[in-house]
Design a protein around this motif. Structure first.
Motif, PDB file in Angstrom:
ATOM      1  N   UNK A   1       8.814  -5.044  20.091  1.00 16.10           N
ATOM      2  CA  UNK A   1       8.026  -3.913  20.595  1.00 16.10           C
ATOM      3  C   UNK A   1       8.547  -3.415  21.942  1.00 16.10           C
ATOM      4  N   UNK A   2       8.974  -4.348  22.808  1.00 15.88           N
ATOM      5  CA  UNK A   2       9.519  -3.953  24.101  1.00 15.88           C
ATOM      6  C   UNK A   2      10.775  -3.113  23.947  1.00 15.88           C
ATOM      7  N   UNK A   3      11.680  -3.565  23.062  1.00 19.17           N
ATOM      8  CA  UNK A   3      12.932  -2.839  22.841  1.00 19.17           C
ATOM      9  C   UNK A   3      12.683  -1.506  22.132  1.00 19.17           C
ATOM     10  N   UNK A   4      11.846  -1.527  21.074  1.00 17.64           N
ATOM     11  CA  UNK A   4      11.553  -0.305  20.328  1.00 17.64           C
ATOM     12  C   UNK A   4      10.795   0.711  21.189  1.00 17.64           C
TER      13      UNK A   4
ATOM     14  N   UNK B   1      -1.412  -1.672   2.881  1.00 18.21           N
ATOM     15  CA  UNK B   1      -0.669  -1.150   1.743  1.00 18.21           C
ATOM     16  C   UNK B   1       0.464  -0.255   2.229  1.00 18.21           C
ATOM     17  N   UNK B   2       1.024  -0.622   3.393  1.00 16.21           N
ATOM     18  CA  UNK B   2       2.127   0.173   3.951  1.00 16.21           C
ATOM     19  C   UNK B   2       3.444  -0.543   3.683  1.00 16.21           C
ATOM     20  N   UNK B   3       4.520   0.219   3.428  1.00 13.49           N
ATOM     21  CA  UNK B   3       5.820  -0.406   3.172  1.00 13.49           C
ATOM     22  C   UNK B   3       6.432  -0.972   4.450  1.00 13.49           C
ATOM     23  N   UNK B   4       7.439  -1.832   4.302  1.00 15.98           N
ATOM     24  CA  UNK B   4       8.082  -2.478   5.451  1.00 15.98           C
ATOM     25  C   UNK B   4       8.756  -1.460   6.368  1.00 15.98           C
ATOM     26  N   UNK B   5       9.203  -0.318   5.797  1.00 13.31           N
ATOM     27  CA  UNK B   5       9.884   0.687   6.617  1.00 13.31           C
ATOM     28  C   UNK B   5       8.907   1.674   7.258  1.00 13.31           C
ATOM     29  N   UNK B   6       7.611   1.362   7.196  1.00 18.23           N
ATOM     30  CA  UNK B   6       6.593   2.210   7.825  1.00 18.23           C
ATOM     31  C   UNK B   6       6.878   2.391   9.320  1.00 18.23           C
ATOM     32  N   UNK B   7       7.252   1.299  10.001  1.00 13.70           N
ATOM     33  CA  UNK B   7       7.496   1.353  11.445  1.00 13.70           C
ATOM     34  C   UNK B   7       8.574   2.385  11.777  1.00 13.70           C
TER      35      UNK B   7
ATOM     36  N   UNK C   1      -0.227   2.398  16.149  1.00 14.88           N
ATOM     37  CA  UNK C   1       0.021   2.120  14.732  1.00 14.88           C
ATOM     38  C   UNK C   1       1.445   1.585  14.514  1.00 14.88           C
ATOM     39  N   UNK C   2       2.418   2.054  15.316  1.00 12.39           N
ATOM     40  CA  UNK C   2       3.783   1.524  15.217  1.00 12.39           C
ATOM     41  C   UNK C   2       3.790   0.052  15.641  1.00 12.39           C
ATOM     42  N   UNK C   3       3.128  -0.241  16.765  1.00 14.54           N
ATOM     43  CA  UNK C   3       3.040  -1.632  17.224  1.00 14.54           C
ATOM     44  C   UNK C   3       2.340  -2.531  16.225  1.00 14.54           C
TER      45      UNK C   3
ATOM     46  N   UNK D   1       7.813   5.981  13.628  1.00 13.16           N
ATOM     47  CA  UNK D   1       8.557   6.194  14.871  1.00 13.16           C
ATOM     48  C   UNK D   1       9.214   7.575  14.856  1.00 13.16           C
ATOM     49  N   UNK D   2       9.932   7.877  13.770  1.00 11.74           N
ATOM     50  CA  UNK D   2      10.657   9.150  13.662  1.00 11.74           C
ATOM     51  C   UNK D   2       9.684  10.323  13.553  1.00 11.74           C
TER      52      UNK D   2
END
Length: 454
Positions: A249-252, A318-324, A349-351, A328-329
Motif C-alpha cells: 500500500x505504501x508503494x502503490x 466477489x471482486x477479481x484479483x485484478x480489481x486493485x 477501496x483500493x487499500x 487504481x487506473x
C-alpha cells in the motif's frame, strides 16, 4: 508570589457583556449547521445518482454503459470548464490553495465560494450518475468550506474570526459530515488544512465541526460507515501478512500520488497536450476506458467502491484479483479527465482490495484486519496525512480493537510514500496558486488550455 484564583462572576460578566460577540458566534454555528446540511444534501444526491446509474448498468446486460459513461463524462467536463473550472477534481487542493498566504482575500473566491458550492453539488453528483470512479469526501470539503466562508459577510469587524478560520472549519466540517467522523474532521483540520489552529477561535471551530457532523448523524443515523467488523485476536502470525499489506500500500499509494500529480499539473507529455487541446473528447475516451474496466470487474470499479469494501469486510467478496489495478487506473483516469470528484473513498477501496488479496495469498484468517489496515495504509500513502487516515478508518469500521495496528500501518505506509512522491494535495494546491499568480493568465478563473483546473 500570590496566585489569584479566577473571579467567576467577573469572568461571566465579561463573557456576556458583548452582545456582538455572541451574535458572531451564533452566525458561525448557524453556518456550521448549514454546511453540515449541504453535505447531507450532497450525500443524498450522490446516492440517488449512483442508484440510477446502477439501473442503467443492470439494463440489457450492462452494455449501455459503453455509451452512457463517455457521453456523461464529456458533458460533465464541458460544463465544468465552461461554468466552474475550479470545481474539477477533489476539492481539497482548492481549499488548501485558498488558505495559501500568497492568495489575497479577494482571490479566494476563485477556489472557494457559495457559487462554487452549488456547482460542486451538481457536477459532483453528476460524476456518480456517470458511474465514474469518484468519492464524495473531497467535494464535501469544498462544498462546506464555501458555505462557511459566506459567514464572513455577517460577522462584525472585531469578531476575531478570520477567513482562514472559517475555511479550516468548513473543510473539516465537510469531512466530519461526509464520514460521520467528527474526530477525523478535527484532525484533518490540523494535519491537512491549517497545520495549526488559531487559539482565539479554535474552540468555536471545533464546535462548528461537531455541529456539522451532528447534521449527518441526525439524517443517516449514528452508525459506522462500513458497519462494525469482528476481528479475531491478533498474534505474531499476523506480522508477515500485515507488513506485506503496508509495504504494498505504501508503494502503490506513493505511485498513485506521483502519477496524479504529474498528470494534473500539466507535465509536457503527448497525452497532456491532447487533453489540453481536446478536453471534452479526451474525457469521452477516458469514460470509455472506465466503462470497459467496470464491465471487466462486474461493475466493482464504478462509483466510490463502498459496496466492494463492505463485501470484502463481510467475507464474501466477489471482486477479481485484478480489481486493485483497475480501480487504481479508473480513479486516476476520472481525475485526469477533469471530472469533479474525490479520491478518498476510491483510495479506501483500493487499500481494501490489497488487504483482501494478501489474505487470499497468504491464507490468513484475519482478513477483516488486513482489509482495514490496507484501507488506512493506502489512504495515508496517497494523502501523506497518517493521523487523519487511521482515525477515519477507525471511525468508519468502529475498529477500536485495531487502533495500534491501524496507526502503525498508516505511519509506515506514509513514510514509504514520502520516498516516492511529494504530498499530493499540497502539490496540486501549489500548482493552482502558481497558475493564479502567473502573469500570462489575466483571468485565473477562466478555463486555460495549458492549466488543468486541479
Amino acid at each position: 508570589m500570590h496566585h489569584h484564583q479566577p473571579d467567576i462572576l467577573q469572568n461571566l460578566r465579561r463573557e456576556f457583556s458583548s452582545g456582538r460577540l455572541w451574535l458572531d458566534r451564533t452566525v458561525v454555528l448557524a453556518y456550521a449547521v448549514i454546511a453540515g446540511l449541504s453535505v447531507v444534501a450532497f450525500t443524498f444526491l450522490t446516492n440517488q445518482a449512483f442508484a440510477y446509474f446502477q439501473r442503467v448498468y443492470h439494463w440489457q446486460g450492462g452494455w449501455a454503459v459503453l455509451v452512457w459513461i463517455p457521453t456523461w463524462s464529456a458533458a460533465i467536463v464541458w460544463a465544468t470548464r465552461r461554468f466552474a473550472p475550479t470545481t474539477a477534481g477533489s476539492g481539497i487542493p482548492q481549499v488548501i490553495a485558498a488558505l495559501d498566504p500568497a492568495v489575497a482575500e479577494a482571490e479566494r473566491s476563485i477556489f472557494v465560494s457559495l457559487r462554487l458550492t452549488l456547482a460542486k453539488l451538481v457536477l459532483g453528483s453528476a460524476g456518480f450518475l456517470a458511474g465514474m470512479s469518484v468519492g464524495k469526501e473531497g467535494p464535501s470539503v469544498q462544498i462546506a468550506a464555501g458555505v462557511m466562508r459566506h459567514a464572513r459577510r455577517w460577522l462584525g469587524p472585531h469578531s476575531g474570526i478570520s477567513d482562514h478560520a472559517l475555511l479550516v472549519a468548513g473543510g473539516a466540517a465537510g469531512i466530519a459530515a461526509a464520514f460521520n467522523a467528527p474526530l477525523a474532521g478535527v484532525l484533518f483540520a490540523i494535519e491537512e488544512l491549517s497545520r495549526k489552529l488559531e487559539s482565539r477561535s479554535s474552540g468555536l471551530i471545533i464546535t462548528g465541526i461537531v455541529l456539522a457532523g451532528l447534521m449527518g448523524v441526525s439524517f443517516y443515523g449514528n452508525h459506522s460507515y462500513y458497519g462494525v467488523i469482528v476481528v479475531p485476536p491478533l498474534d505474531w502470525s499476523a506480522l508477515a501478512p500485515g507488513l506485506m499489506v503496508v509495504l504494498v500500500c505504501g508503494a502503490l499509494g506513493g505511485l498513485f500520488a506521483k502519477v496524479m500529480a504529474t498528470s494534473l499539473t500539466g507535465a509536457p507529455e503527448r497525452l497532456n497536450v491532447l487533453r489540453a487541446r481536446f478536453p471534452v473528447r479526451f474525457a469521452a475516451a477516458g469514460g470509455l476506458m472506465i466503462a470497459l474496466m467496470g464491465l471487466a470487474t462486474g461493475g466493482a470499479t464504478f462509483g466510490a467502491g463502498s459496496e466492494a469494501v463492505q463485501h470484502m469486510l463481510a467475507g464474501h467478496a466477489d471482486v477479481p484479483a485484478f480489481y486493485v489495478t483497475l480501480k487504481f487506473i479508473a480513479t486516476w483516469l476520472t481525475a485526469w479527465c477533469g471530472v469533479p470528484g474525490g479520491i478518498f473513498a476510491p483510495s479506501l477501496s483500493i487499500g481494501a482490495g490489497v488487504g483482501h488479496n494478501v489474505s487470499l495469498l497468504m491464507g490468513a484468517d484475519i482478513a477483516p484486519a488486513l482489509i482495514a489496515m490496507g484501507m488506512a495504509a493506502f489512504l495515508a500513502a496517497v494523502t501523506q496525512a497518517p493521523l487523519t487516515a487511521f482515525i477515519i478508518v477507525m471511525e468508519m469500521i468502529d475498529g477500536h480493537a485495531l487502533v495500534l495496528s491501524l496507526m502503525a500501518a498508516a505511519m509506515l505506509s506514509s513514510l514509504i510514500s514520502r520516498l516516492i512522491a511529494k504530498p499530493l494535495y499540497e502539490t496540486l494546491a501549489a500548482h493552482m496558486v502558481a497558475v493564479l499568480k502567473a502573469p500570462a493568465a489575466p483571468d485565473p478563473s477562466a478555463p486555460a488550455a495549458d492549466a488543468p483546473p486541479h
